[in-house]
Design a protein around this motif. Structure first.
Motif, PDB file in Angstrom:
ATOM      1  N   ASP A   1     -37.749 -36.003 -58.445  1.00 52.79           N
ATOM      2  CA  ASP A   1     -36.213 -36.299 -58.597  1.00 52.79           C
ATOM      3  C   ASP A   1     -36.151 -37.869 -57.889  1.00 52.79           C
ATOM      4  N   PRO A   2     -36.421 -38.595 -59.182  1.00 46.75           N
ATOM      5  CA  PRO A   2     -36.026 -39.630 -58.497  1.00 46.75           C
ATOM      6  C   PRO A   2     -34.958 -40.004 -57.935  1.00 46.75           C
ATOM      7  N   LYS A   3     -33.532 -38.840 -58.526  1.00 47.17           N
ATOM      8  CA  LYS A   3     -32.449 -39.730 -57.861  1.00 47.17           C
ATOM      9  C   LYS A   3     -32.312 -39.303 -56.207  1.00 47.17           C
ATOM     10  N   ALA A   4     -33.324 -38.116 -56.291  1.00 45.56           N
ATOM     11  CA  ALA A   4     -32.904 -37.406 -54.298  1.00 45.56           C
ATOM     12  C   ALA A   4     -34.028 -39.041 -53.865  1.00 45.56           C
ATOM     13  N   MET A   5     -34.562 -40.078 -54.590  1.00 46.55           N
ATOM     14  CA  MET A   5     -35.596 -41.357 -53.727  1.00 46.55           C
ATOM     15  C   MET A   5     -34.690 -42.077 -53.058  1.00 46.55           C
ATOM     16  N   PRO A   6     -34.904 -42.072 -51.935  1.00 49.08           N
ATOM     17  CA  PRO A   6     -33.933 -43.438 -50.834  1.00 49.08           C
ATOM     18  C   PRO A   6     -33.761 -44.774 -52.160  1.00 49.08           C
ATOM     19  N   GLN A   7     -32.660 -45.080 -51.935  1.00 53.15           N
ATOM     20  CA  GLN A   7     -32.584 -46.367 -53.001  1.00 53.15           C
ATOM     21  C   GLN A   7     -32.371 -47.664 -52.000  1.00 53.15           C
ATOM     22  N   PRO A   8     -33.197 -48.399 -52.450  1.00 55.99           N
ATOM     23  CA  PRO A   8     -32.927 -49.876 -51.371  1.00 55.99           C
ATOM     24  C   PRO A   8     -31.962 -50.025 -51.379  1.00 55.99           C
ATOM     25  N   GLU A   9     -32.421 -50.952 -50.726  1.00 56.88           N
ATOM     26  CA  GLU A   9     -30.480 -52.232 -49.758  1.00 56.88           C
ATOM     27  C   GLU A   9     -30.363 -52.963 -50.422  1.00 56.88           C
TER      28      GLU A   9
ATOM     29  N   LYS B   1     -39.207 -50.464 -48.916  1.00 60.26           N
ATOM     30  CA  LYS B   1     -38.669 -49.317 -48.591  1.00 60.26           C
ATOM     31  C   LYS B   1     -36.229 -49.502 -48.813  1.00 60.26           C
ATOM     32  N   ARG B   2     -36.547 -51.375 -48.490  1.00 61.55           N
ATOM     33  CA  ARG B   2     -35.569 -52.140 -48.124  1.00 61.55           C
ATOM     34  C   ARG B   2     -35.123 -52.950 -49.357  1.00 61.55           C
ATOM     35  N   CYS B   3     -36.310 -53.236 -50.474  1.00 62.09           N
ATOM     36  CA  CYS B   3     -35.581 -53.823 -51.531  1.00 62.09           C
ATOM     37  C   CYS B   3     -36.186 -53.045 -52.138  1.00 62.09           C
ATOM     38  N   GLY B   4     -37.069 -52.078 -52.321  1.00 61.32           N
ATOM     39  CA  GLY B   4     -37.636 -51.655 -53.726  1.00 61.32           C
ATOM     40  C   GLY B   4     -38.834 -52.047 -54.290  1.00 61.32           C
ATOM     41  N   ALA B   5     -39.388 -53.824 -53.362  1.00 62.90           N
ATOM     42  CA  ALA B   5     -40.455 -54.430 -53.824  1.00 62.90           C
ATOM     43  C   ALA B   5     -41.556 -53.008 -54.203  1.00 62.90           C
ATOM     44  N   HIS B   6     -42.584 -53.497 -55.421  1.00 63.08           N
ATOM     45  CA  HIS B   6     -44.036 -52.914 -55.621  1.00 63.08           C
ATOM     46  C   HIS B   6     -45.023 -53.201 -54.861  1.00 63.08           C
ATOM     47  N   LEU B   7     -45.617 -53.365 -53.824  1.00 61.74           N
ATOM     48  CA  LEU B   7     -46.389 -53.376 -53.157  1.00 61.74           C
ATOM     49  C   LEU B   7     -47.969 -53.092 -53.447  1.00 61.74           C
ATOM     50  N   GLY B   8     -48.358 -51.744 -54.382  1.00 60.84           N
ATOM     51  CA  GLY B   8     -49.174 -51.717 -54.174  1.00 60.84           C
ATOM     52  C   GLY B   8     -49.569 -49.726 -54.633  1.00 60.84           C
ATOM     53  N   HIS B   9     -50.255 -49.177 -54.185  1.00 63.02           N
ATOM     54  CA  HIS B   9     -50.694 -47.757 -53.550  1.00 63.02           C
ATOM     55  C   HIS B   9     -51.512 -47.734 -52.788  1.00 63.02           C
ATOM     56  N   VAL B  10     -51.650 -45.857 -51.912  1.00 65.63           N
ATOM     57  CA  VAL B  10     -52.216 -45.031 -51.712  1.00 65.63           C
ATOM     58  C   VAL B  10     -53.542 -44.095 -51.503  1.00 65.63           C
TER      59      VAL B  10
ATOM     60  N   LEU C   1     -33.538 -60.832 -45.685  1.00 62.98           N
ATOM     61  CA  LEU C   1     -32.728 -61.416 -46.632  1.00 62.98           C
ATOM     62  C   LEU C   1     -31.254 -60.320 -46.392  1.00 62.98           C
ATOM     63  N   GLU C   2     -30.236 -60.885 -46.484  1.00 70.20           N
ATOM     64  CA  GLU C   2     -29.153 -60.193 -46.508  1.00 70.20           C
ATOM     65  C   GLU C   2     -28.802 -59.402 -47.677  1.00 70.20           C
ATOM     66  N   VAL C   3     -27.940 -57.958 -46.958  1.00 76.34           N
ATOM     67  CA  VAL C   3     -28.203 -57.125 -48.338  1.00 76.34           C
ATOM     68  C   VAL C   3     -26.743 -57.959 -48.667  1.00 76.34           C
ATOM     69  N   SER C   4     -26.636 -57.480 -50.218  1.00 79.58           N
ATOM     70  CA  SER C   4     -25.450 -58.555 -51.150  1.00 79.58           C
ATOM     71  C   SER C   4     -25.169 -57.368 -52.212  1.00 79.58           C
ATOM     72  N   SER C   5     -23.539 -56.664 -52.074  1.00 74.18           N
ATOM     73  CA  SER C   5     -23.637 -55.816 -53.209  1.00 74.18           C
ATOM     74  C   SER C   5     -22.346 -56.585 -53.495  1.00 74.18           C
ATOM     75  N   ASP C   6     -21.318 -55.863 -54.319  1.00 73.17           N
ATOM     76  CA  ASP C   6     -20.055 -55.689 -54.489  1.00 73.17           C
ATOM     77  C   ASP C   6     -19.591 -55.392 -53.290  1.00 73.17           C
ATOM     78  N   ALA C   7     -19.834 -54.558 -52.767  1.00 73.08           N
ATOM     79  CA  ALA C   7     -18.492 -53.241 -52.408  1.00 73.08           C
ATOM     80  C   ALA C   7     -19.368 -53.850 -50.996  1.00 73.08           C
ATOM     81  N   VAL C   8     -20.652 -54.827 -50.135  1.00 77.95           N
ATOM     82  CA  VAL C   8     -21.121 -55.438 -48.915  1.00 77.95           C
ATOM     83  C   VAL C   8     -19.854 -56.437 -49.009  1.00 77.95           C
ATOM     84  N   GLN C   9     -19.494 -56.999 -50.540  1.00 81.11           N
ATOM     85  CA  GLN C   9     -18.279 -58.471 -50.213  1.00 81.11           C
ATOM     86  C   GLN C   9     -17.342 -58.209 -50.350  1.00 81.11           C
ATOM     87  N   LYS C  10     -16.902 -56.735 -51.004  1.00 84.71           N
ATOM     88  CA  LYS C  10     -15.538 -56.104 -50.466  1.00 84.71           C
ATOM     89  C   LYS C  10     -15.126 -55.959 -49.423  1.00 84.71           C
TER      90      LYS C  10
END
Length: 198
Positions: free
Chosen positions: A27-35, A131-140, A174-183
């Motif tokens: 389930d994609p929702k169960a996958m870790p979400q990027p920071e 894992k940190r930003c969700g960037a596509h790297l390739g395949h294994v 790269l710093e984690v920046s989101s509305d929640a973090v800024q708040k």
């Protein structure tokens, strides 16, 4: 007529089973979400066009290109995510596979690479992303018979990597920046008696 109806029902059931098997098992929702989460415009400001197309749009660089030639010449060092600076691979896991893209038999001990199902283009593969930003790297790929400790091949787009030679300075994360973090930062500053400017 009854035979046709029975055959049609059997074919329909078989089609439904095949389609159900094509769905990702995870389930994609169960996958870790990027920071690190940024808009497309924000990523476009940080990356070259080719880096953006590969890492943010799940593209693939052409094999045996200039970046691959550079990769083949690189000595000891560490490979970081070009988007966020997370450690992904080291030269210890690097090997020559002859496929035209950088190859590693495992990710680094930092464990910055996430593997997830990829059923695109009518194939069943395992995509690798930062894992940190969700960037596509390739395949294994597994079980190809390479004489490596894992018999796995991380086939990685070189444009997604930033190489730092041994002893060099790692890129700034790269710093984690989101509305929640800024708040939260604003709340901590306010509690500390610092005036928050808007």
């Amino acid at each position: 007529m009854k035979l046709r109806l029975a055959l049609f029902s059997a074919l329909l059931a078989a089609f439904c089973i095949v389609k159900a098997e094509d769905k990702p098992k995870t389930d994609p929702k169960a996958m870790p979400q990027p920071e690190i989460v940024k808009t497309d415009d924000e990523w476009k400001k940080l990356l070259t066009l080719e880096q953006y197309e590969v890492t943010r749009q799940r593209g693939t660089e052409r094999p045996f290109g200039h970046i691959y030639e550079e990769f083949e010449k690189q000595g000891e060092g560490t490979y970081y995510c070009v988007c966020c600076g997370a450690e992904l691979f080291t030269s210890k896991e690097k090997f020559h596979s002859g496929c035209g893209w950088p190859s590693f038999y495992d990710s680094s001990k930092a464990k910055g690479v996430l593997e997830k199902p990829d059923n695109s283009h009518g194939m069943r593969r395992v995509e690798t992303v930062c894992k940190r930003c969700g960037a596509h790297l390739g395949h294994v790929f597994e079980g190809e018979g390479f004489k490596t400790p894992t018999d796995r091949r991380f086939c990685i787009n070189g444009i997604a990597l930033k190489f730092v030679p041994k002893g060099g300075e790692a890129p700034k994360l790269l710093e984690v920046s989101s509305d929640a973090v800024q708040k939260k930062k604003d709340e901590v500053a306010k509690e500390g008696g610092v005036e928050v400017k808007k």
